[in-house]
Motif scaffolding. Structure first.
Motif, PDB file in Angstrom:
ATOM      1  N   GLY A   1      -3.797  37.962  -8.706  1.00  0.00           N
ATOM      2  CA  GLY A   1      -2.804  38.482  -7.788  1.00  0.00           C
ATOM      3  C   GLY A   1      -2.097  39.963  -8.447  1.00  0.00           C
ATOM      4  N   ASP A   2      -0.870  39.810  -7.953  1.00  0.00           N
ATOM      5  CA  ASP A   2      -0.056  41.040  -8.352  1.00  0.00           C
ATOM      6  C   ASP A   2       0.275  41.150  -9.968  1.00  0.00           C
ATOM      7  N   CYS A   3       0.647  42.023 -10.304  1.00  0.00           N
ATOM      8  CA  CYS A   3       0.900  42.239 -11.602  1.00  0.00           C
ATOM      9  C   CYS A   3       2.399  42.107 -11.853  1.00  0.00           C
ATOM     10  N   PRO A   4       2.848  41.078 -12.968  1.00  0.00           N
ATOM     11  CA  PRO A   4       4.178  40.547 -12.813  1.00  0.00           C
ATOM     12  C   PRO A   4       5.007  41.646 -13.128  1.00  0.00           C
ATOM     13  N   PRO A   5       6.172  41.772 -12.820  1.00  0.00           N
ATOM     14  CA  PRO A   5       7.088  42.597 -13.569  1.00  0.00           C
ATOM     15  C   PRO A   5       7.149  42.872 -15.085  1.00  0.00           C
TER      16      PRO A   5
END
Lengths: 334, 334, 334, 334
Positions: D217-221
């Motif tokens: 999924g997305d790149c974590p902060p």
């Protein structure tokens, strides 16, 4: 009205400490430039019969953290017991203070371990950059199960430490209770036995919020900076120094510890074969069924469960024999 | 006998605070489970007219550190003034607490800066992973030069913060003095103006060793853990809570601040054209030659030199008009 | 087809480096136990005419971070230029590697600063635990504006460092270009001038992904551990060592740097009075209006804007005079 | 001539990877802006049948560190096996990357553990700020003893993780070998089973110095920032991306892993009852007396002792059946 035996942290502050706070309550210089703070090294040097560097700080956690950071670097580890306070009750403070240092956990009865445990662990660690290399040993005196280290035991650990190039730290949140039990001199249990730094506890023993980190000899580089940097250099530091000086005055620290120990002994004697560990300080660990625990609580006694079927009761400086006699009787009557 | 004007840290503890410590001195539960600690949120909620999370801690440095760690991550930065306490007087504490976070320094007169300074700095920062990205703004109220932020000024900063996705922290070591000067409500200067966290100082204003970190609303993840982990969760926390409650009781915090401000005003009026900044709190910065400084010191006044040809004098809650009148006269007579 | 002058990072890898990778491509021991890695100290010792400890690492950021961590502690600071790579282009890496250390920023033309700037800054820092104390100076050679440090300049900085108990680090991402320009010996610009650690860059100069951190003399405690701990001890380290050895072989590093510098000189000569800094390495900073920049880009040249009205063009080892001649002509024609 | 079976790190780089490096060797944009890096997400998304964020990095240690830092905070812990690489072979890297996070060690045969071990450990941890609270589980696939996790086993662990609010990380230094053994799809063993982040190893399997951290999924902060900040954002990143793409091309990663596994199976079959663990990847652990080990070494075979009376042999992609047949025969002949 509940009789609190869940922790010596619950105890009130000793009147002499309160009086010392009042005495210190006029304008003075800030941080640790005041007269009280300036007397600390000498006063503790007398107790330990050697030159020391004494840093007041508000908590044992910060004293331990600053001590371990002075003795290790972030890529190193500290050998300690699996149930040590620094491992199980400080929310990872040693890692914060040391910059990511690791605790390497040893086993042993009563939250103590011996030199053989240290050597066995060292033998498992490859001497390369892939594995975290130990730089210090930390022992707790009295231990998390209220066991006192004898001077000879500490000296044996000190020998192992020196032989392997490790520093030795003592978490002495209940140092007074241990000394009061063994009768050893503070010097014999610490620097003469190879201890480099001691977190000398006063809060559980009648103080309000002053502990004392003691380095035997000079102050290691960075210790004062880290006290500041971690927010522990209080601006009105005289109120911490005054507490410690009051505790040392006339050996109040020992008198308080003796009173607490005596109260624990009374409970321990009542516990008899229920005892999980000998009573060598101010803590009593005993077998107690759920029903028995409920019964004691219903009778007005407050304490910690210690896993299934066991409990911890802790006494403090203010417990008179008469205060604990009803509890002892209640335990006997179980 | 020296009259100390070098810092409000030198001042004694207010008698009502001492009385509160005595009142709190019986056995209770540990850490922040006691009755005093449990009343803090409500008591401070009354002051700020909103729901707050209040964490006592021993020092402003730790309050600031925990606040900034809650509002940023280690790879981010906090915009603050070049002369902010967090930058020049905390031995790098914000980097320890935040895990290596950076302070990005702004300029402005009187240790204040405005939204334009923030926007100008933001414009210089490339939005990529090579440059540290700001996540928060920290302002000091009263500022390091004793200047009070008006509610409208804070609100303007809050608008800039929100517009750029930044949190807003207020270091309120002398928050009481600022409020006493402006007459603004605590709510208007803080959360209504966009402040997320306030380090509310009591030690300089009559307390002993209790400051209060206030989050407006819920406690951010990790703030309690970091308080513990940094050694600031005191086991007898009731003695910190009791200090704060005593300061809030009957608005003692405001009365003390008004007294300190009034004393500073008297000195400031005497300083006249020597003043480097208007007196809006309890600090007086004035031009003073080396000879004049020596003259005042010979007359028994203790204060900080502030670079070449200037000095800082700080008053506190215990300074009566009569206490500062001789100093004011001595300054007039220079 | 775009001609890339935005960074020497854009350049290809030199064929001799590619050949060295192929040569190293058989089974060997892991990490830095292989034959290539084992030859590094001697090979770089020859270049620097002294005994060195050489640690390969993948990036200049990690070389800088490990170097600064070896020379300072987390509560200390490093004096560097406000525009130094460690400050503006490493996402706060020094704070991560040093455990919260601070960069204390100095000013000076062309991203260089002199001993007077260091001394002026030191004079502002109180020597107490409240202020972060500097422990090292870091200079960049060639500087961020492509200016080469002469041996005498570095020696003067080294004298200041020694006089104040500070270590001296050189970020040499473009060390080769600086040496190629000044003709000074590597030894004279480094350890003979007081440099303790050098981040010796190869990636911008024809390498693929191997930089070399050089300590003059022994390896400081913790440096190898930190390389591992930060994930920079590559298991097939032979491929990094092989790159560096290939760059040293026959002084390829100098030949490549000379080529890059020569290309920059041609552009610089064309820029004439547009030049913002003399061309002393492989970077050209010149005044360029928005329209002019657009014009050059439309002609197929890729480069960085450098604030308003200025641009940076960077050459690399592969730029032949013929490659830059059209660009030079285009600039002249503006 | 020594036949190296001590580690798959000893193996050469696969010719197709070398060819990819040559193909990538022309000028391009820096860091991860180049075409190769930009294709990574899609290429790995194909392998995992979902949208992924793929970050190249040089080592498994850095991939693990960045992953754990994305999934936890510094005051939290990661549950992992006592013999996990992150615990015993990374010099404390997780603590550096996470800002002082802790590894909480579990036991289980073959360096695997199950959900029951997780639940048993969680039951021991008080839910308060004194104890470090777990935030993630990390498993290694194939495990440190070469055991492959089946999709159902991972899914069971994923269920436990979700039920307790924990993230799940997989250290896949030998992920290819595990997949090659079980035949499970990469998706089934990872995100479909609840894995949040995978350190996908290529270096041991024919790569040179490129591993891939994959977030499903997305790149974590903060993950990209930490890659930069830890010195792992290489300027010529295209050479890492090119390696990974070459390994994915035509499923070279699986072909290589199958070859390595097959070689290990041959050795394992020869080891017979000496085997300490079933061979499910490219590692063989077998009983071997000191004399037998010496005998094999004298015959030209290089491997690790694994405590007393045991040894580890590791095969790699380049081992043909004919390469290991003599070793297998030598083991049979013992």
């Amino acid at each position: 009205m509940v009789a609190r035996f869940f922790s010596d942290n619950a105890a009130p502050v000793h009147p002499q400490v309160m009086a010392a706070l009042a005495d210190a309550n006029h304008a003075d210089t800030a941080y640790d430039g005041d007269g009280w703070s300036q007397r600390l090294d000498a006063a503790l040097g007398d107790v330990f019969e050697t030159r020391v560097t004494a840093l007041w700080t508000a908590t044992g956690t910060s004293a331990n953290g600053i001590a371990l950071a002075a003795l290790t670097r972030g890529w190193q580890s500290v050998l300690c017991h699996r149930e040590a306070h620094i491992e199980v009750d400080e929310c990872g403070a040693p890692a914060l203070f040391t910059g990511g240092g690791k605790l390497d956990l040893l086993d042993g009865p009563g939250a103590k371990f011996d030199g053989a445990a240290v050597k066995a662990r060292l033998a498992q660690i490859r001497k390369d950059v892939h594995q975290v290399q130990p730089a210090a040993i930390s022992i707790t005196n009295a231990s998390e199960y209220g066991l006192a280290w004898r001077a000879a035991e500490v000296a044996a650990m000190g020998d192992v430490a020196r032989a392997h190039g490790l520093a030795l730290h003592m978490d002495g949140a209940r140092f007074a209770n241990a000394i009061a039990f063994t009768g050893d001199s503070p010097a014999d249990v610490t620097w003469r036995a190879g201890v480099d730094a001691l977190s000398f506890g006063f809060v559980k023993n009648g103080g309000m919020n002053a502990e004392c980190l003691i380095f035997f000899g000079d102050c290691p580089p960075g210790a004062r900076e880290l006290r500041k940097r971690s927010g522990h250099l209080q601006s009105k530091g005289r109120f911490l120094a005054a507490q410690i000086l009051a505790m040392l005055d006339g050996d109040l620290w020992l008198a308080n510890a003796r009173a607490a120990n005596a109260a624990a002994m009374l409970i321990g004697a009542a516990a008899g074969s229920r005892l999980l560990y000998p009573v060598e300080a101010n803590e009593v660990f005993l077998r107690l069924s759920t029903a028995e625990a409920a019964h004691l609580r219903a009778a007005g006694y407050d304490f910690y469960d210690w896993g299934a079927g066991a409990a911890r009761l802790v006494t403090a400086w203010h417990h008179l024999p008469g205060d604990v006699a009803p509890l002892a009787a209640a335990i006997r009557a179980l």
